[in-house]
Write a protein that holds these residues in place. Structure first.
Motif, mmCIF file in Angstrom:
data_model
loop_
_atom_site.group_PDB
_atom_site.id
_atom_site.type_symbol
_atom_site.label_atom_id
_atom_site.label_comp_id
_atom_site.label_asym_id
_atom_site.label_seq_id
_atom_site.Cartn_x
_atom_site.Cartn_y
_atom_site.Cartn_z
ATOM 1 N N THR A 82 48.213 50.837 60.259
ATOM 2 C CA THR A 82 47.948 52.038 59.407
ATOM 3 C C THR A 82 46.894 53.047 59.609
ATOM 4 O O THR A 82 45.954 52.637 60.436
ATOM 5 N N ARG B 252 59.614 65.633 74.332
ATOM 6 C CA ARG B 252 59.256 65.149 72.993
ATOM 7 C C ARG B 252 58.068 64.842 72.936
ATOM 8 O O ARG B 252 57.427 64.464 71.919
ATOM 9 N N VAL C 149 54.650 59.063 72.804
ATOM 10 C CA VAL C 149 55.894 59.281 72.304
ATOM 11 C C VAL C 149 55.652 59.652 71.005
ATOM 12 O O VAL C 149 54.793 59.500 70.441
ATOM 13 N N PRO C 150 56.874 60.318 70.182
ATOM 14 C CA PRO C 150 56.666 60.862 68.691
ATOM 15 C C PRO C 150 56.341 59.928 68.117
ATOM 16 O O PRO C 150 55.235 60.017 66.885
ATOM 17 N N HIS C 151 56.681 58.794 67.947
ATOM 18 C CA HIS C 151 56.237 57.667 66.966
ATOM 19 C C HIS C 151 54.987 57.243 67.041
ATOM 20 O O HIS C 151 54.405 57.112 65.889
ATOM 21 N N THR C 152 54.674 57.189 68.046
ATOM 22 C CA THR C 152 52.993 56.853 68.239
ATOM 23 C C THR C 152 52.109 57.749 67.797
ATOM 24 O O THR C 152 51.006 57.570 67.154
ATOM 25 N N HIS D 8 52.718 59.907 65.324
ATOM 26 C CA HIS D 8 52.921 59.853 64.015
ATOM 27 C C HIS D 8 52.030 58.813 63.337
ATOM 28 O O HIS D 8 51.692 59.056 62.039
ATOM 29 N N GLU D 9 52.117 57.458 63.848
ATOM 30 C CA GLU D 9 51.673 56.316 63.270
ATOM 31 C C GLU D 9 50.111 56.294 63.380
ATOM 32 O O GLU D 9 49.499 55.206 62.794
ATOM 33 N N THR D 10 49.430 57.083 64.196
ATOM 34 C CA THR D 10 48.141 57.031 64.629
ATOM 35 C C THR D 10 47.334 58.415 64.291
ATOM 36 O O THR D 10 47.739 59.314 64.045
#
Length: 216
Positions: A8, A117, A161-164, A166-168
């Protein structure tokens, strides 16, 4: 030990100067504190810190003068967002790579550009660390386990990538932004081992010898 997989993002909610060092408090409502106790380690932007007190969805940790001299925490301010990861367990999936939480140096974001992306970053590492950074190798940047996709001198490229993102805290990285770097432990221990062997035989360690030994 850590994996570089961020659990988180927290926020520095307090900074208390203690002579030459400081105590920081991190507010992290997204972190599971059910198994956290005093003395546990939490990687905070890639820096292994020891929990000295626990609050309501928060923890405090002491930051020594040594750590302040090697990290960006010397310039930290309340409101700074930080990547968080609790120490790994024997049952933890090693989704990233082995990370010690000991920062080797400070890097600087040199450029940011879109790639489909994804976002591509070029980061400059201190010259002394560049020999440990290799294409398709692993590196921890602000505590995040990332893959190096290209190397040019002391510059290396990351594709996020988008996920990384967004989560950091990666979305905050802009040219000029400073980041904590921890190189792959295997590279550091390998170099030390080879130096010891070279001292015993009277020879010197070279990139050619590493290549002949199958390490490059």
């Amino acid at each position: 030990m850590f994996t570089g997989i961020i659990e988180t993002v927290g926020t520095l909610s307090a900074l208390t100067r203690q002579g030459d060092d400081l105590t920081l408090t991190v507010h992290a409502p997204g972190l599971d504190f059910s198994d956290v106790k005093l003395g546990d380690s939490i990687a905070t932007n890639g820096v292994c810190l020891t929990v000295v007190s626990l609050g309501d969805h928060s923890y405090s940790a002491d930051v020594s003068l040594e750590t302040l001299q090697r990290t960006r925490f010397a310039d930290a301010k309340v409101g700074m967002r930080v990547n968080l990861e609790k120490a790994l367990l024997p049952t933890t999936r090693l989704g990233g790579h082995l990370v010690s939480g000991h920062v080797d140096g400070i890097g600087e974001v040199k450029s940011r550009s879109a790639s489909g992306r994804a976002i591509e970053y070029w980061i400059a590492a201190p010259e002394a660390l560049s020999r440990y950074i290799t294409e398709k190798g692993s590196i921890a940047v602000d505590g995040i386990s990332l893959t190096v996709n290209a190397v040019e001198g002391n510059l290396f490229r990351l594709t996020i990538v988008p996920h990384t993102a967004h989560e950091t805290t990666i979305a905050e990285w802009k040219p000029g932004f400073k980041v904590h770097l921890e190189v792959d432990q295997i590279a550091r221990y390998l170099e030390r081992l080879m130096q010891g062997r070279a001292a015993e035989t009277g020879s010197t360690l070279t990139m050619e010898k590493l290549a002949r030994s199958g390490f490059l």
